[in-house]
Design an enzyme around this catalytic site. Structure first.
Site, PDB file in Angstrom:
ATOM      1  N   GLY A   1       0.808  -1.220   0.000  1.00 28.99           N
ATOM      2  CA  GLY A   1       0.000   0.000   0.000  1.00 28.99           C
ATOM      3  C   GLY A   1       0.837   1.263   0.000  1.00 28.99           C
TER       4      GLY A   1
ATOM      5  CD  GLU B   1       1.298   0.988   7.242  1.00 33.50           C
ATOM      6  OE1 GLU B   1       0.218   1.012   7.839  1.00 33.50           O
ATOM      7  OE2 GLU B   1       1.389   1.266   6.041  1.00 33.50           O
TER       8      GLU B   1
ATOM      9  CG  HIS C   1       8.828  31.792  11.991  1.00 29.08           C
ATOM     10  ND1 HIS C   1       9.452  32.923  12.476  1.00 29.08           N
ATOM     11  CD2 HIS C   1       9.294  31.622  10.732  1.00 29.08           C
ATOM     12  CE1 HIS C   1      10.231  33.427  11.538  1.00 29.08           C
ATOM     13  NE2 HIS C   1      10.157  32.649  10.474  1.00 29.08           N
TER      14      HIS C   1
HETATM   15  O1  F6P Z   1      -3.992   0.478   7.938  1.00 30.49           O
HETATM   16  C1  F6P Z   1      -2.918   0.060   7.233  1.00 30.49           C
HETATM   17  C2  F6P Z   1      -3.148  -0.102   5.763  1.00 30.49           C
HETATM   18  O2  F6P Z   1      -3.299  -1.435   5.473  1.00 30.49           O
HETATM   19  C3  F6P Z   1      -2.010   0.511   4.983  1.00 30.49           C
HETATM   20  O3  F6P Z   1      -0.910  -0.310   4.909  1.00 30.49           O
HETATM   21  C4  F6P Z   1      -2.651   0.801   3.681  1.00 30.49           C
HETATM   22  O4  F6P Z   1      -1.903   1.713   2.950  1.00 30.49           O
HETATM   23  C5  F6P Z   1      -3.968   1.348   4.152  1.00 30.49           C
HETATM   24  O5  F6P Z   1      -4.295   0.583   5.286  1.00 30.49           O
HETATM   25  C6  F6P Z   1      -5.079   1.318   3.149  1.00 30.49           C
HETATM   26  O6  F6P Z   1      -5.372   0.021   2.729  1.00 30.49           O
HETATM   27  P1  F6P Z   1      -6.231  -0.243   1.438  1.00 30.49           P
HETATM   28  O7  F6P Z   1      -5.534   0.343   0.282  1.00 30.49           O
HETATM   29  O8  F6P Z   1      -6.355  -1.737   1.342  1.00 30.49           O
HETATM   30  O9  F6P Z   1      -7.582   0.402   1.647  1.00 30.49           O
END
Ligand code: F6P
Length: 537
Positions: A256, A342, A373
């Site tokens: 992701g 992550e 600032h």
């Molecule tokens: O919450 C973690 C996660 O799995 C991320 O690694 C990922 O980028 C995000 O949620 C969104 O996941 P998806 O693209 O499956 O909706």
């Protein structure tokens, strides 16, 4: 490996008091403690790394298997061992070479999706793809985490190239996000992209349904025709009612937070056009080629990673500030937070044993000069040392405002100099004496004006923030995180730590409706009851 770690820690302890500034007495430090690639110059001379520390750090990379692991990644091996997946976001930005995963060349499929999304983006941009009310004026990308941060960061960063419809991003399950975003838009000329690798993420699916209702209220049954989807779960996109023509898939070997290079970048592609998007990909591919072929000691991602290891694992500095002197990179710190935290925020090594070192640092930041600032006070005079990672382009995008860009660059360079140089008590006393102060008051006031100095920083300098340059920078950071993970023995490509909170949120929701699902601690139950009362339920 342990011997090298121990030697590094002992060496650091023995040289803790060595001023960074004194390291410049050897005349060639600037050239030797800097690394270049593809128009990028990383100056890491303003750190306490000296010849001996560098030698040991390079041994860490060498003995830690960085070169072997790097090859395994590019070759499509399942280096994401806990999910049994290859890691091949690099395949999304090098569309020419064959990449074999489990015996199959995946590139024909990657190229086909890239061609389909380019075609769709062109049609949206030139008006061949229409909404019920005519050409698309606005695109809303609904996604979260990697399905939001990458395209959002890059779309803002490349604003000078925007020549397509306006692009908006909705991520938070807080209804305020989608309500505020949709309020000024015309549903009849809006395209909604639902971006979710899994197509199950509760925030995204909830927002997608809200957007669908909003559009249905205006254009009725035609609403699904103004939705597109980006996902690995094609069964779920069709169950949501999105026509297969407007669904752009990708494989599970794209993580992701590494996914902006493929269909998750569709909103960016619509904003800047497929040609500029391809330049962004070419920048990423150029950094891949550099990372793959360059010896460790001249390798930009490797050196950035070793500086990171030096500051966090060896010197013990808990956080890392990312300070882009570019207002359009204001989402970069948030993007890097996900990428770095992550990926490397883990407690166990690949084999499941506890990590022997602390894992990744807290990453945070804001663009300069705004941060100066706000929180720079603490970076200059606080008791905690915070390594600062500055980033600046030699040229801006506003020719009429070149003088402002010079001021921006001057501030960036001045900050790193001030952090290293500091101001000692004698200098502060002289300042106060010049103002006419004497005796105890001079001494008291002077102490407040002392800067300890010797605070480390790196500066990443480049010509201009173009699509290609942004691609190089993002790929640089991706590989940096990878190298740090390899040296620490971490799997940088899973994220089990986000699961528990997701599970519990589903159990807490009924509690807020007055249904006790059991198994909650007294504090959580009490808070839920208070919410129940405050809502007047
Ligand atoms: O919450 C973690 C996660 O799995 C991320 O690694 C990922 O980028 C995000 O949620 C969104 O996941 P998806 O693209 O499956 O909706």
């Amino acid at each position: 490996m342990n011997r090298i770690w121990d030697e590094l820690v002992a060496y650091r302890r023995a040289h803790e008091d060595q001023p960074i500034l004194a390291l410049f007495d050897k005349g060639d430090r600037v050239e030797r403690f800097g690394t270049k690639a593809g128009g990028l110059w990383l100056d890491w001379s303003k750190t306490a790394i000296d010849d001996k520390a560098l030698e040991l750090l390079l041994q860490l990379a060498d003995k830690g298997g960085v070169a072997e692991r790097r090859e395994a990644m590019f070759a499509g091996a399942h280096i994401n061992e806990t999910e049994d997946r290859a890691v091949l976001h690099t395949a999304l930005r090098n569309l020419n070479d064959a990449v074999v995963v489990d015996g199959v060349d995946v590139m024909p499929g990657v190229r086909a999706v890239h061609a389909a999304m380019s075609d769709f983006a062109r049609k949206v941009r030139d008006g061949r793809f229409k909404g019920q009310g005519g050409a698309i004026t606005d695109v809303v990308n609904i996604g979260i985490g990697g399905s939001d941060l990458g395209p959002k960061m890059a779309t803002l960063a490349l604003a000078p190239w925007h020549d397509g419809p306006r692009v908006h991003f909705v991520s938070n399950v807080d209804g305020a996000d989608i309500a505020d975003t949709l309020a000024p838009l015309d549903p009849a000329t809006t395209l909604v992209i639902v971006a979710s690798k899994t197509f199950t993420t509760i925030e995204t699916m909830t927002n997608a349904e809200t957007a669908r209702r909003w559009m249905e209220r205006a254009i009725g049954a035609a609403a699904p025709g103004q939705f597109a989807a980006v996902s690995t779960a094609l069964d779920k996109t069709s169950a949501f009612g999105i026509d297969a023509d407007r669904v752009f898939g990708f494989a599970d070997w794209v993580g992701g937070r590494y996914s902006v290079w493929g269909p998750i970048g569709l909103s960016l592609m619509i904003a800047i056009g497929p040609d500029r998007f391809d330049e962004f990909l070419a920048g990423g591919a150029a950094m891949d080629a550099h990372f793959r072929a360059t010896p460790l000691d001249q390798n930009l991602p490797v050196m950035l990673a070793l500086v990171g290891i030096w500051h966090h694992q060896i010197c013990g500095y808990a956080t890392r500030a990312v300070l882009p002197y570019d207002n359009r990179l204001s989402r970069l710190p948030a993007y890097l937070q996900q990428l770095e935290m992550e990926s490397n925020g883990k407690s166990v090594a690949m084999d499941g044993t506890p990590l022997e070192r602390v894992s990744g640092p807290v990453v945070w930041g804001e663009p300069g000069t705004n941060g100066q600032h706000a929180f720079y006070q603490l970076i200059h005079q606080g008791t905690a040392v915070i390594p600062a990672e500055f980033m600046v382009a030699a040229r801006g995008h506003e020719p009429d405002l070149a003088h402002q860009h010079m001021l921006l660059v001057a501030n960036c360079l001045a900050q790193s100099e001030a952090l290293m140089r500091g101001r000692d008590l004698e200098q502060a006393r002289a300042l106060m004496a010049a103002k006419g102060l004497t005796g105890a008051e001079l001494d008291r006031q002077a102490r407040h004006r002392v800067f300890p100095g010797n605070r480390p920083s790196t500066t990443l300098l480049f010509d201009q923030l173009t699509p290609r340059m942004l691609g190089q920078i993002i790929a640089l950071y991706e590989h940096r995180v990878f190298v740090e993970g390899v040296i620490l023995g971490i799997n940088s490509f899973d994220q089990w730590g986000v699961e528990l909170g997701k599970e519990l949120a589903l159990k807490v929701e009924p509690l807020l409706k007055g249904q006790d699902t059991g198994g909650h601690d007294p504090s959580t139950v009490h808070l839920a009851e208070m919410v129940w009362e405050m809502r007047g339920a």
